[in-house]
Design a protein around this motif. Structure first.
Motif, PDB file in Angstrom:
ATOM      1  N   VAL A  33       1.180  -6.297  11.177  1.00  0.00           N
ATOM      2  CA  VAL A  33       0.395  -7.216  12.021  1.00  0.00           C
ATOM      3  C   VAL A  33      -0.473  -6.403  12.969  1.00  0.00           C
ATOM      4  O   VAL A  33       0.001  -5.432  13.573  1.00  0.00           O
ATOM      5  N   ALA A  34      -1.752  -6.777  13.094  1.00  0.00           N
ATOM      6  CA  ALA A  34      -2.630  -6.233  14.146  1.00  0.00           C
ATOM      7  C   ALA A  34      -3.424  -7.405  14.691  1.00  0.00           C
ATOM      8  O   ALA A  34      -4.371  -7.868  14.061  1.00  0.00           O
ATOM      9  N   GLU A  35      -2.985  -7.918  15.843  1.00  0.00           N
ATOM     10  CA  GLU A  35      -3.640  -9.104  16.418  1.00  0.00           C
ATOM     11  C   GLU A  35      -4.239  -8.751  17.763  1.00  0.00           C
ATOM     12  O   GLU A  35      -3.530  -8.330  18.681  1.00  0.00           O
ATOM     13  N   LEU A  36      -5.547  -8.911  17.874  1.00  0.00           N
ATOM     14  CA  LEU A  36      -6.222  -8.718  19.162  1.00  0.00           C
ATOM     15  C   LEU A  36      -6.186 -10.051  19.890  1.00  0.00           C
ATOM     16  O   LEU A  36      -6.680 -11.059  19.387  1.00  0.00           O
ATOM     17  N   ILE A 383     -13.159  -6.476  14.571  1.00  0.00           N
ATOM     18  CA  ILE A 383     -12.439  -5.521  15.433  1.00  0.00           C
ATOM     19  C   ILE A 383     -10.991  -5.415  14.951  1.00  0.00           C
ATOM     20  O   ILE A 383     -10.448  -4.311  14.815  1.00  0.00           O
ATOM     21  N   GLU A 384     -10.369  -6.552  14.688  1.00  0.00           N
ATOM     22  CA  GLU A 384      -8.983  -6.536  14.196  1.00  0.00           C
ATOM     23  C   GLU A 384      -8.892  -5.762  12.880  1.00  0.00           C
ATOM     24  O   GLU A 384      -7.956  -4.977  12.663  1.00  0.00           O
ATOM     25  N   ALA A 385      -9.866  -5.978  12.005  1.00  0.00           N
ATOM     26  CA  ALA A 385      -9.852  -5.281  10.705  1.00  0.00           C
ATOM     27  C   ALA A 385     -10.012  -3.777  10.917  1.00  0.00           C
ATOM     28  O   ALA A 385      -9.312  -2.974  10.284  1.00  0.00           O
ATOM     29  N   ASP A 386     -10.921  -3.392  11.817  1.00  0.00           N
ATOM     30  CA  ASP A 386     -11.079  -1.963  12.143  1.00  0.00           C
ATOM     31  C   ASP A 386      -9.760  -1.381  12.622  1.00  0.00           C
ATOM     32  O   ASP A 386      -9.355  -0.286  12.221  1.00  0.00           O
ATOM     33  N   LEU A 387      -9.110  -2.116  13.530  1.00  0.00           N
ATOM     34  CA  LEU A 387      -7.867  -1.609  14.110  1.00  0.00           C
ATOM     35  C   LEU A 387      -6.807  -1.414  13.033  1.00  0.00           C
ATOM     36  O   LEU A 387      -6.093  -0.413  13.028  1.00  0.00           O
ATOM     37  N   ARG A 388      -6.725  -2.380  12.129  1.00  0.00           N
ATOM     38  CA  ARG A 388      -5.732  -2.250  11.049  1.00  0.00           C
ATOM     39  C   ARG A 388      -5.984  -0.965  10.258  1.00  0.00           C
ATOM     40  O   ARG A 388      -5.071  -0.191   9.995  1.00  0.00           O
TER      41      ARG A 388
END
Lengths: 431, 86
Positions: A33-36, A383-388
């Motif tokens: 999970v990576a949730e902004l 941004i969330e996709a980048d972070l993942r």
């Protein structure tokens, strides 16, 4: 009996924190999970516009943002003018572009040198960075001030300008009033080119993604105040069809709506998208600056957005000088305008990307419905996709190091939550 | 809207310090606001009064010193100087 009071000396700094939060869940070394999460309180602008005269839309929506009020002025004017079939005379279109240049300059420079560059150079903030890079910070502040000067003169004041109205302006500047801006803008143009040199030497993470870029595109100019909606995968639509392409939806973990394409795709707005889709519209010195910085026509590394913003600063300064030199005050500050019933659509390029406004207006000229889609809201999903993608190889790092990495990755997009040294609350759930 | 976050951070510190000293209530708070801190004393007071409702600092006297020195090393910051507790 009276209570005895005690004074406790503290002397600690208060910080702006927790505008956003990132929740990472790591299961057996895999990021699941990576949730902004953005929990800035809702502000209900769309609701408070209902029942207001459509002529008030620019001044009301400009209060949404103190960094990019011009974008709100321009998108709301574009939408109401679209609704009324109002054609704004070319000299007023040029003057609006000049005003937009001012905002791009000040907004981009603020982000590049006060917020983003400290991340790359390892400083907690711009003040610490200024101790060792004083000349660069002073030059940046002077460039920013040149942008502020445009907004102050054309807009009536630097923050939340008040001189823009449907159809044009309330008051036009004289050539003599614009002339003093010229020297400072010429200095700023040279300084902006120089400032790109140290940026090219930054140690950018080796990170690229295949984005779907979305921006405006115009027949003859790098997009600011007008254009069609285009994408890197072939979309080419009038702004009135924005809603057919991108739809907003609510996600549980954010007070800011997410946007997706009809088939669930995630899009990328902002400097990288504008640059990729309008590289052939760059002004001569901006094109040269991009080449000198080693930027290809399409930049897919979001960390290099600091350089692309720098190229756009050069472009905005070049355009500002051109527009000032060619300025001839028209006969009237604004095209005549009569409200009518209907729906109007407007989109312009805010510094952070496409800013879309849609208004429904009744026969009395009152707004019955308003929709405003800010680029930061649209960019949340990317941004969330980048972070993942970016966090995955760094999962072994301690949480504090991970937070710094994530902040920089988020700041690539200059989101409206990043104007603080430590804006991110990171929670890592390791299983 | 950053004020909300700033005050939340400040109040959580005040509450933590008060609890650490076994205080029942916070009756006074003293802060220093840097010249470049982007918030005026009046604005800060309004947000503090709003944000402190329900906290140990509800109703506390607020003493604010505003610096006018943009060269100060902490010109961008807000400093919690002291709290007065019972």
């Amino acid at each position: 009996m009276t209570e005895t009071t005690r004074t406790i000396e503290v002397n600690q700094l208060a910080r702006v924190e927790g505008e956003g939060a990132l929740h990472l869940a790591i299961d057996g070394g895999q990021l699941t999970v990576a949730e902004l999460r953005i929990f800035e309180p809702p502000r209900y602008f769309e609701a408070l516009l209902r029942g207001r005269d459509c002529r008030e839309a620019p001044d009301i929506t400009a209060r949404i943002c103190g960094i990019c009020p011009v974008a709100y002025l321009m998108s709301s004017c574009a939408a109401i003018e679209d609704l009324c079939g109002l054609r704004v005379p070319a000299p007023l279109v040029d003057l609006r572009r000049l005003l937009y240049c001012g905002e791009w300059i000040e907004s981009h420079v603020l982000h590049m040198f006060m917020l983003h560059l400290p991340d790359f150079l390892g400083y907690p903030d711009a003040v610490s960075m200024a101790r060792e890079h004083g000349d660069l910070v002073r030059a940046a502040l002077r460039i920013k001030k040149a942008g502020n000067g445009i907004v102050a003169l054309l807009g009536g004041r630097e923050i939340h300008p008040i001189n823009v109205r449907i159809g044009g302006f309330y008051r036009l500047p004289t050539r003599a009033e614009l002339a003093p801006l010229r020297d400072e803008l010429a200095f700023a143009l040279d300084a902006a080119e120089q400032a790109l040199v140290p940026l090219a030497a930054l140690d950018f993470p080796d990170f690229e993604r295949d984005y779907t870029f979305v921006a405006l595109r115009h027949d003859s100019e790098y997009p600011m105040g007008r254009g069609r909606l285009v994408s890197s995968d072939g979309v080419d639509l009038p702004v009135a069809r924005y809603d057919d392409y991108l739809t907003e939806h609510h996600v549980r973990h954010s007070t800011s709506l997410h946007s997706r394409t009809a088939d669930g795709g995630v899009v990328h707005l902002g400097p990288l998208a504008r640059y990729a889709l309008n590289h052939d519209r760059l002004t001569p010195r901006a094109r040269a600056a991009a080449a000198a910085a080693g930027l290809p026509p399409v930049v897919r590394n979001p960390f290099r957005s600091i350089q692309v913003r720098g190229v756009e600063v050069v472009l905005a300064l070049e355009e500002a000088l051109r527009l000032i030199d060619g300025y001839v005050p028209g006969d009237t500050p604004a095209a005549a305008f009569e409200p009518r019933a209907g729906i109007g659509y407007g989109a312009t390029e805010a510094p952070r990307g496409v800013l879309y406004h849609r208004y429904a207006v009744d026969a009395a000229g009152l707004i019955t419905d308003a929709k405003i889609v800010a680029p930061t809201s649209v960019n949340q999903a990317v941004i969330e996709a980048d972070l993942r993608h970016y966090v995955e190889p760094n999962l072994h790092q301690p949480d504090e190091a991970l937070r710094a990495v994530c902040e920089t990755a988020i700041r690539n997009y200059d989101p409206c939550i990043s104007c603080s040294a430590h804006f991110l609350k990171l929670t890592v759930e390791r299983r | 809207m950053h004020e909300h976050s700033l005050i939340a951070n400040l109040l959580s510190r005040i509450d933590a310090i008060a609890c650490q000293h076994s205080a029942k209530r916070v009756v006074g708070v003293s802060v220093w606001i840097g010249a470049l801190a982007h918030i005026s004393a009046g604005h800060f007071r309004e947000h503090f009064e709003d944000g402190s409702r329900g906290s140990l600092a509800q109703g506390a006297r607020l003493d604010i010193e505003v610096s006018d020195d943009p060269e100060h090393p902490q010109a961008q910051d807000i400093l919690l100087r002291s709290i007065e507790v019972v």
